[in-house]
Design an enzyme around this catalytic site. Structure first.
Site, PDB file in Angstrom:
ATOM      1  CG  LEU A 200    -106.498 -35.429  21.662  1.00  0.00           C
ATOM      2  CD1 LEU A 200    -105.948 -35.971  22.971  1.00  0.00           C
ATOM      3  CD2 LEU A 200    -105.581 -35.814  20.504  1.00  0.00           C
TER       4      LEU A 200
ATOM      5  CG  ASP B 185     -85.432 -30.869  19.607  1.00  0.00           C
ATOM      6  OD1 ASP B 185     -85.371 -30.237  18.544  1.00  0.00           O
ATOM      7  OD2 ASP B 185     -84.561 -30.779  20.503  1.00  0.00           O
TER       8      ASP B 185
ATOM      9  CG  HIS C 265     -89.146 -28.043  10.090  1.00  0.00           C
ATOM     10  ND1 HIS C 265     -88.842 -28.373  11.393  1.00  0.00           N
ATOM     11  CD2 HIS C 265     -88.280 -27.058   9.739  1.00  0.00           C
ATOM     12  CE1 HIS C 265     -87.819 -27.620  11.801  1.00  0.00           C
ATOM     13  NE2 HIS C 265     -87.459 -26.818  10.821  1.00  0.00           N
TER      14      HIS C 265
HETATM   15  C1  IPE Z   1     -87.763 -26.654  21.434  1.00  0.00           C
HETATM   16  O1  IPE Z   1     -86.881 -27.147  20.457  1.00  0.00           O
HETATM   17  C2  IPE Z   1     -88.907 -25.960  20.777  1.00  0.00           C
HETATM   18  C3  IPE Z   1     -89.793 -26.803  19.990  1.00  0.00           C
HETATM   19  C4  IPE Z   1     -89.756 -28.099  19.906  1.00  0.00           C
HETATM   20  C5  IPE Z   1     -90.818 -26.106  19.264  1.00  0.00           C
HETATM   21  P1  IPE Z   1     -85.566 -26.341  20.072  1.00  0.00           P
HETATM   22  O2  IPE Z   1     -84.823 -27.176  19.096  1.00  0.00           O
HETATM   23  O3  IPE Z   1     -85.906 -24.966  19.654  1.00  0.00           O
HETATM   24  O4  IPE Z   1     -84.817 -26.287  21.470  1.00  0.00           O
HETATM   25  P2  IPE Z   1     -83.315 -25.922  21.842  1.00  0.00           P
HETATM   26  O5  IPE Z   1     -83.067 -24.542  21.320  1.00  0.00           O
HETATM   27  O6  IPE Z   1     -82.427 -26.922  21.185  1.00  0.00           O
HETATM   28  O7  IPE Z   1     -83.274 -25.999  23.320  1.00  0.00           O
HETATM   29  C1  IPE Z   2     -87.945 -29.278  16.170  1.00  0.00           C
HETATM   30  O1  IPE Z   2     -86.884 -29.689  15.387  1.00  0.00           O
HETATM   31  C2  IPE Z   2     -88.890 -28.358  15.439  1.00  0.00           C
HETATM   32  C3  IPE Z   2     -88.851 -26.933  15.885  1.00  0.00           C
HETATM   33  C4  IPE Z   2     -88.162 -26.493  16.896  1.00  0.00           C
HETATM   34  C5  IPE Z   2     -89.651 -26.002  15.138  1.00  0.00           C
HETATM   35  P1  IPE Z   2     -85.574 -28.803  15.216  1.00  0.00           P
HETATM   36  O2  IPE Z   2     -85.761 -27.900  14.057  1.00  0.00           O
HETATM   37  O3  IPE Z   2     -85.232 -28.135  16.480  1.00  0.00           O
HETATM   38  O4  IPE Z   2     -84.502 -29.921  14.852  1.00  0.00           O
HETATM   39  P2  IPE Z   2     -83.007 -30.016  15.410  1.00  0.00           P
HETATM   40  O5  IPE Z   2     -83.085 -29.952  16.900  1.00  0.00           O
HETATM   41  O6  IPE Z   2     -82.247 -28.884  14.826  1.00  0.00           O
HETATM   42  O7  IPE Z   2     -82.536 -31.336  14.920  1.00  0.00           O
HETATM   43 MG    MG Z   3     -84.124 -28.661  18.068  1.00  0.00          MG
END
Ligand code: IPE
Ligand code: IPE
Ligand code: MG
Length: 248
Positions: free
Chosen positions: A133, A22, A39
């Site tokens: 792995l 995240d 990303h």
């Molecule tokens: C959780 O991250 C899903 C992934 C890392 C793929 P999100 O950024 O979507 O989670 P929330 O919505 O903040 O809980």
């Molecule tokens: C995690 O990073 C990747 C996915 C959920 C696909 P985020 O896109 O959720 O990044 P933040 O949480 O908005 O910083």
């Molecule tokens: Mg996120």
């Protein structure tokens, strides 16, 4: 300070580590870039962590890459993520092969665009004889979806008289989950300073050690994984018993 790679106890490596990757969007914002750039940068972290996991002998690494709920993001971000997935699989297959990595997935793969499915299947097939792995990508995954889906199939088998309701126990139920055959993760890591599970592996993390770090995913590297494993090794896992009952 000596690196965490040398400080981890090689005899107490978790078999399965799961990571909620995240913070990509916030990382991009911090660098004055569009979310998609975050990303893209996160792929480098995946590469490093997959390598590191293999190096210390982790058997299964599950990465939460795209949740069921993530379908609700703006269309341009979802499209970019799907594109990136295709691109990353194309680019990484060779080095995954070199590192003896197998690939598998959990989640509603049927919901993924045809191009992604095609690339995934090609990569899974190319790596299927590898013995190192097991990299598990959670795609269009949510734990509630997985559990409901498992229940559907289990009930179907009960109606078809393939199983007897009185035979249903933890083990049988687990055999209906996407993670069947994979041990539960001993360690769950979440980056970016969020303290929640976001519908990830709810059943499987019943007794996992949880590790949260403020680091945003694109800044996370294998050394951070080693640090998390080191921290894991300082925990006393009691499974409901008391300290004195544990043999060391
Ligand atoms: C959780 O991250 C899903 C992934 C890392 C793929 P999100 O950024 O979507 O989670 P929330 O919505 O903040 O809980
Ligand atoms: C995690 O990073 C990747 C996915 C959920 C696909 P985020 O896109 O959720 O990044 P933040 O949480 O908005 O910083
Ligand atoms: Mg996120």
């Amino acid at each position: 300070m000596e690196s965490f790679r040398n400080r981890v106890d090689k005899n107490n490596i978790p078999k399965h580590v799961a990571i909620i990757m995240d913070g990509n969007g916030r990382w991009a914002k911090k660098h004055g870039k569009a979310r998609v750039y975050g990303h893209e940068s996160g792929v480098e972290s995946v590469r490093s962590v997959v390598e590191g996991a293999g190096e210390i002998g982790i058997k299964h690494l599950t990465l939460y890459a795209f949740s069921t709920e993530n379908w609700n993001r703006p269309k341009n971000e979802v499209d970019a993520l799907m594109e990136l997935l295709v691109h990353a699989i194309e680019m990484e297959t060779k080095s995954l092969m070199k590192n003896n990595v197998r690939l598998s997935t959990i989640g509603n793969i049927e919901a993924m665009p045809p191009k992604v499915k095609e690339k995934l299947n090609g990569c899974i097939d190319a790596l299927k004889l590898n013995t190192g792995l097991n990299l598990v990508l959670a795609l269009s995954y949510s734990s509630k979806w997985e559990i409901v889906n498992a229940t559907k199939n289990l009930v179907r088998d009960a109606i078809d008289k393939k199983i007897k309701p009185e035979k249903i126990n933890n083990e049988l139920f687990e055999s209906y989950l996407n993670t069947a055959g994979i041990p539960d993760p001993e360690l769950l890591i979440r980056t970016s300073g969020e303290y929640r599970i976001s519908n990830f592996l709810l059943w499987q993390i019943a007794y996992s050690e949880l590790y949260f770090t403020e680091k945003l995913w694109p800044d996370f590297r294998k050394e951070d994984l080693f640090e998390a494993v080191f921290d894991f090794q300082t925990r006393e896992r009691r499974f409901g018993k008391i300290s004195e009952q544990l043999i060391s």
